[in-house]
Scaffold this motif. Structure first.
Motif, short mmCIF file in Angstrom:
data_model
loop_
_atom_site.label_atom_id
_atom_site.label_comp_id
_atom_site.label_asym_id
_atom_site.label_seq_id
_atom_site.Cartn_x
_atom_site.Cartn_y
_atom_site.Cartn_z
N THR A 205 41.31 42.49 71.46
CA THR A 205 42.40 43.47 71.62
C THR A 205 43.75 42.81 71.91
N LEU A 206 43.75 41.52 72.24
CA LEU A 206 45.00 40.84 72.54
C LEU A 206 45.78 40.59 71.25
N SER A 207 47.08 40.55 71.39
CA SER A 207 47.92 40.20 70.24
C SER A 207 47.81 38.70 69.97
N THR A 208 48.26 38.29 68.81
CA THR A 208 48.22 36.86 68.46
C THR A 208 48.99 36.04 69.48
N THR A 209 50.12 36.54 69.92
CA THR A 209 50.95 35.83 70.91
C THR A 209 50.24 35.73 72.25
N GLN A 210 49.58 36.81 72.67
CA GLN A 210 48.87 36.80 73.96
C GLN A 210 47.69 35.84 73.93
N ARG A 211 46.96 35.85 72.82
CA ARG A 211 45.83 34.92 72.71
C ARG A 211 46.31 33.47 72.72
N ALA A 212 47.40 33.19 72.00
CA ALA A 212 47.92 31.83 71.94
C ALA A 212 48.34 31.35 73.32
N ALA A 213 48.97 32.23 74.10
CA ALA A 213 49.40 31.86 75.45
C ALA A 213 48.19 31.58 76.34
N MET A 214 47.13 32.39 76.20
CA MET A 214 45.93 32.19 76.99
C MET A 214 45.24 30.89 76.59
N TYR A 215 45.15 30.62 75.28
CA TYR A 215 44.52 29.40 74.80
C TYR A 215 45.29 28.16 75.25
N ALA A 216 46.62 28.26 75.29
CA ALA A 216 47.43 27.12 75.72
C ALA A 216 47.12 26.75 77.16
N VAL A 217 46.96 27.76 78.02
CA VAL A 217 46.59 27.51 79.41
C VAL A 217 45.19 26.92 79.50
N LEU A 218 44.26 27.45 78.72
CA LEU A 218 42.89 26.95 78.72
C LEU A 218 42.86 25.48 78.28
N ALA A 219 43.64 25.14 77.25
CA ALA A 219 43.69 23.75 76.78
C ALA A 219 44.26 22.83 77.85
N LYS A 220 45.28 23.30 78.55
CA LYS A 220 45.88 22.49 79.61
C LYS A 220 44.88 22.22 80.72
N VAL A 221 44.14 23.25 81.12
CA VAL A 221 43.14 23.09 82.18
C VAL A 221 42.05 22.11 81.75
N LEU A 222 41.65 22.17 80.48
CA LEU A 222 40.59 21.30 79.98
C LEU A 222 41.12 19.92 79.57
N GLY A 223 42.45 19.76 79.57
CA GLY A 223 43.03 18.46 79.25
C GLY A 223 42.90 18.06 77.80
N CYS A 224 43.08 19.00 76.89
CA CYS A 224 42.94 18.70 75.46
C CYS A 224 44.14 19.23 74.69
N GLN A 225 44.25 18.81 73.43
CA GLN A 225 45.35 19.23 72.57
C GLN A 225 44.97 20.35 71.62
N ARG A 226 43.67 20.49 71.37
CA ARG A 226 43.19 21.52 70.46
C ARG A 226 41.93 22.16 71.04
N LEU A 227 41.72 23.42 70.67
CA LEU A 227 40.52 24.14 71.09
C LEU A 227 39.73 24.57 69.87
N GLY A 228 38.43 24.53 69.99
CA GLY A 228 37.56 25.04 68.95
C GLY A 228 36.37 25.72 69.58
N VAL A 229 35.63 26.45 68.77
CA VAL A 229 34.40 27.11 69.23
C VAL A 229 33.25 26.59 68.40
#
Length: 463
Positions: A205-229
């Protein structure tokens, strides 16, 4: 026994203690710094943490412990050092890190080789273990809390409705497992990344911008440059990856590089599988003495075992067979970047079709396909030189000792039958079974080292 050398019996182990979720990443980091003792296996201690044996040879004496402590301090993670004496249960900082093992117990659990350090498996002397780290449970709890707080802030800033935000911040929604490959963190398809789950529905239900902002924080916490599933590995014999990159964009490249035991593996995580759990087997292959030998790798993939045979075991030539086009791209790239392409012949397509190129020339044949490599057994027999050699057979096998023994007996009998049908008179004997990792409950990924010797030689030792 011919390879056993007199040595000082093992009396102590120096280990870095890490949470299970971080064990593979820490193993790689220690290995890259030359601090990991790759001749020993990691093992689980009383509180569920994983103990990674560190080098204590003269060139690294004291360095491993100091480096690990420095790493822990630099990471703002307290370090506990405690040498556990025989019969003593140490509780540094209130965390039970009891580790008093006998040599026999360590051998029985396959943590040590029976011949390691001149120790035989029937000895019962105590082994002292130095534990370097803090309790795992507190760190894991702290990381999850930090992740939740960080995500809560960004969801609030992005104006995500509270009902949606709370669904995404539930314990079961947060990422708990991931695999780090280079600068990519591949998240397990659980929680908010599990299709059809309540958290995944909330994420949608999140917008593309909201998801991108959330993923950016998740990547920072995990110490990586890219995220995948991560996705499920194909059940076909190609065993292709179905992972997907989700950030910084869904069209971002999945190409990354992993340094493991002195070898650089590059791959596209969306097309190629990389099994971090095979690290111990790659390290074992690296210690084989293959000078002057020809090796046939029937299922080369991106070079998981081809590269250790060439880089460390110093094989004179490796015939690498691979049928998947995407794996072939990575394989050829990896041979070049590791400087060993001149000693490898790549055979694209079905290994049966490539057999004339390496028939009767192999000192060793690697059959690294699971759940079973049986389709390649006739090719392996045909590849052996007249003087015989070694077959390293991978498979998923029951952990029940009786069923494992039945599998090895069938292995010997089947290879003998295949050789007879091909007009080759070999004696086959399983010299060793390496238990690589757990594949599923009560199912292990194992490798059987099968010695093939001409019958007229009486099944003697082949080098």
């Amino acid at each position: 026994a011919a390879h056993a050398m007199a040595a000082t019996p093992l009396t102590s182990l120096l280990c870095a203690v890490v949470p299970p979720s971080q064990a593979e990443a820490k193993r790689r980091a220690l290995d890259a710094e030359g601090l990991l003792d790759v001749s020993l296996k990691a093992f689980q201690i009383t509180d569920g943490s994983i103990a990674l044996p560190l080098r204590t040879d003269s060139s690294k004496q004291g360095c491993a412990g100091n480096a690990w402590k420095a790493h822990a301090q630099a990471s703002s993670k307290p370090c506990i050092t405690g040498r556990v004496q025989a019969g003593e249960a140490a509780q540094p900082s209130g965390s039970l890190l009891k580790n008093t093992w006998t040599v026999g117990e360590l051998c029985e659990q396959s943590i040590l080789s029976p011949l390691h350090g001149g120790v035989s498996s029937h000895e019962c002397g105590a082994v002292q273990v130095a534990l370097l780290s803090a309790p795992a449970t507190g760190r894991q709890r702290g990381q999850q809390d930090f992740l939740r707080d960080s995500l809560r802030r960004v969801l609030l800033e992005e104006g995500v409705p509270s009902t949606v935000a709370e669904q995404l911040l539930l314990e079961e929604a947060l990422p708990r497992r991931w695999e780090r490959l280079g600068d990519i963190a591949l998240l397990a398809p659980r929680g908010m990344f599990e299709s059809g789950s309540p958290a995944a529905n909330a994420l949608a239900t999140l917008s593309t911008t909201q998801r991108a902002a959330m993923y950016a924080v998740l990547a920072k916490v995990l110490g990586c440059q890219r995220l995948g599933v991560q996705g499920r590995i194909e059940k076909s014999l190609h065993r292709k990856s179905s992972a997907a990159v989700i950030w910084p964009s869904e069209s971002a490249s999945g190409w990354t590089s992993v340094r493991d035991n002195g070898v650089t593996y590059s791959l596209d995580v969306t097309k190629n599988m990389y099994s971090s759990g095979n690290g111990t087997e790659k390290a074992r292959v690296a210690k084989f003495e293959c000078d002057g030998q020809v090796v046939v790798d029937l299922y080369a993939g991106i070079g998981y075992f081809t590269l250790p045979y060439l880089v460390h075991a110093r094989a004179a030539m490796v015939h690498a067979c691979e049928w998947d086009a995407d794996a072939l791209v990575a394989l050829r790239h990896n041979l070049l970047q590791n400087g060993v392409a001149a000693r490898c012949i790549v055979h694209a397509g079905d290994n049966k079709e490539s057999l004339p190129a390496f028939a009767m020339c192999a000192h060793r044949v690697n059959l690294g396909l699971i759940p079973s490599s049986e389709a390649g057994w006739p090719v392996a027999v045909a590849a052996l030189r007249p003087e015989g050699g070694w077959l390293h057979v991978h498979a998923n096998v029951s952990s029940d000792p009786a069923l494992e023994a039945a599998w090895t007996a069938r292995l010997e009998a089947t290879f003998a039958r295949l050789a007879a049908e091909a007009g080759r008179s070999f004696h086959f004997a399983v010299a060793h079974v390496e238990r690589v990792k757990w594949y599923a409950p009560k199912i292990r990924h194992v490798v059987a080292d099968v010695l093939a010797a001409p019958r007229q030689m009486g099944g003697g030792v082949i080098h």
